[in-house]
Enzyme design. Structure first.
Site, short mmCIF file in Angstrom:
data_model
loop_
_atom_site.label_atom_id
_atom_site.label_comp_id
_atom_site.label_asym_id
_atom_site.label_seq_id
_atom_site.Cartn_x
_atom_site.Cartn_y
_atom_site.Cartn_z
N GLY A 16 0.83 -1.20 0.00
CA GLY A 16 0.00 0.00 0.00
C GLY A 16 0.86 1.24 0.00
O GLY A 16 2.09 1.17 0.06
N ARG A 19 1.83 5.75 4.82
CA ARG A 19 0.92 6.12 5.91
C ARG A 19 -0.47 5.52 5.77
O ARG A 19 -1.44 6.05 6.31
CB ARG A 19 0.81 7.64 6.03
N LYS A 22 -0.34 -0.07 6.51
CA LYS A 22 0.13 -1.41 6.13
C LYS A 22 0.98 -2.07 7.22
O LYS A 22 0.84 -3.27 7.46
CB LYS A 22 0.83 -1.40 4.78
N ALA A 41 13.67 -5.27 10.85
CA ALA A 41 13.69 -3.86 10.48
C ALA A 41 14.77 -3.65 9.42
O ALA A 41 15.94 -3.95 9.66
CB ALA A 41 13.98 -3.00 11.70
N HIS A 59 7.16 3.00 15.41
CA HIS A 59 7.03 1.57 15.11
C HIS A 59 7.41 0.73 16.33
O HIS A 59 6.71 -0.23 16.67
CB HIS A 59 7.91 1.19 13.91
N ARG A 62 4.77 0.55 19.12
CA ARG A 62 3.58 -0.25 18.77
C ARG A 62 3.80 -1.75 18.98
O ARG A 62 2.85 -2.49 19.16
CB ARG A 62 3.23 -0.03 17.30
#
Length: 189
Positions: A16, A19, A22, A41, A59, A62
């Protein structure tokens, strides 16, 4: 419905625009596997780039504390091959990985791409790949931009053909392309 259980998939592609959500969707899918998650990562951290550091921190915040994070900006194939069957590998993101290797000549890039595809074909762990869609705009006016767009676009298309499930995340919505679409016939990319 649990998309992982429903698809019984081993290789999932989440794609996608920027922002779109995804990465969050890929993280949701990884949690639903109930396996130990290895978050790969692909970004390198430049401490002088505060905005980039903050994006990476968003990230990190989360992710659940019990996930293992592996920094792997170059050799994804080795990381995929080393992953145990009891794990779910979440690679975020392929666009950053392609950018990290943009200096490779075409012959070297083809070898790197081949190693990645070969590793995914024999991977023992579930693998979720996050990739950006970059080809939805104008053709870049500079050679490096065109190379990046073409390499990432080709990679996403190749992975889509090999994936058990392909999701498009855009505008805050998730579409399961493997349920509502159909694959293109194979060609000679």
């Amino acid at each position: 419905m649990n998309p992982i259980a429903a698809a019984k998939s081993r290789l999932i592609l989440v794609t996608g625009p920027a922002r779109s959500g995804k990465s969050e969707w890929a993280e949701t899918l990884a949690k639903q596997t109930c396996k130990s998650v290895i978050y790969v990562a692909t970004a390198t951290v430049d401490p002088t780039d505060r905005e980039w550091v903050e994006r990476i921190e968003q990230h990190r915040r989360r992710r659940p504390a019990d996930w293992t994070t592996v920094q792997q900006p170059i050799d994804l194939a080795a990381t995929i091959l080393a992953s145990p069957p009891s794990s779910c590998l979440l690679v975020d993101s392929l666009g950053t990985w392609v950018a990290n290797l943009l200096e490779q000549e075409d012959v070297s890039w083809e070898k790197t791409l081949g190693r990645l595809l070969d590793s995914l074909a024999v991977a023992k762990s579930d693998t979720i790949l996050v990739a950006e869609e970059t080809g939805w705009g104008v053709v870049p006016a500079y050679p490096a931009g065109r190379t990046f767009r073409d390499r990432l676009g080709t990679l996403v298309r190749l992975l889509g053909a090999k994936s058990d499930a392909v999701y498009l995340v855009t505008g805050g919505y998730v579409l399961n392309l493997t349920e509502i679409g159909f694959p293109l016939p194979p060609n000679s990319l």
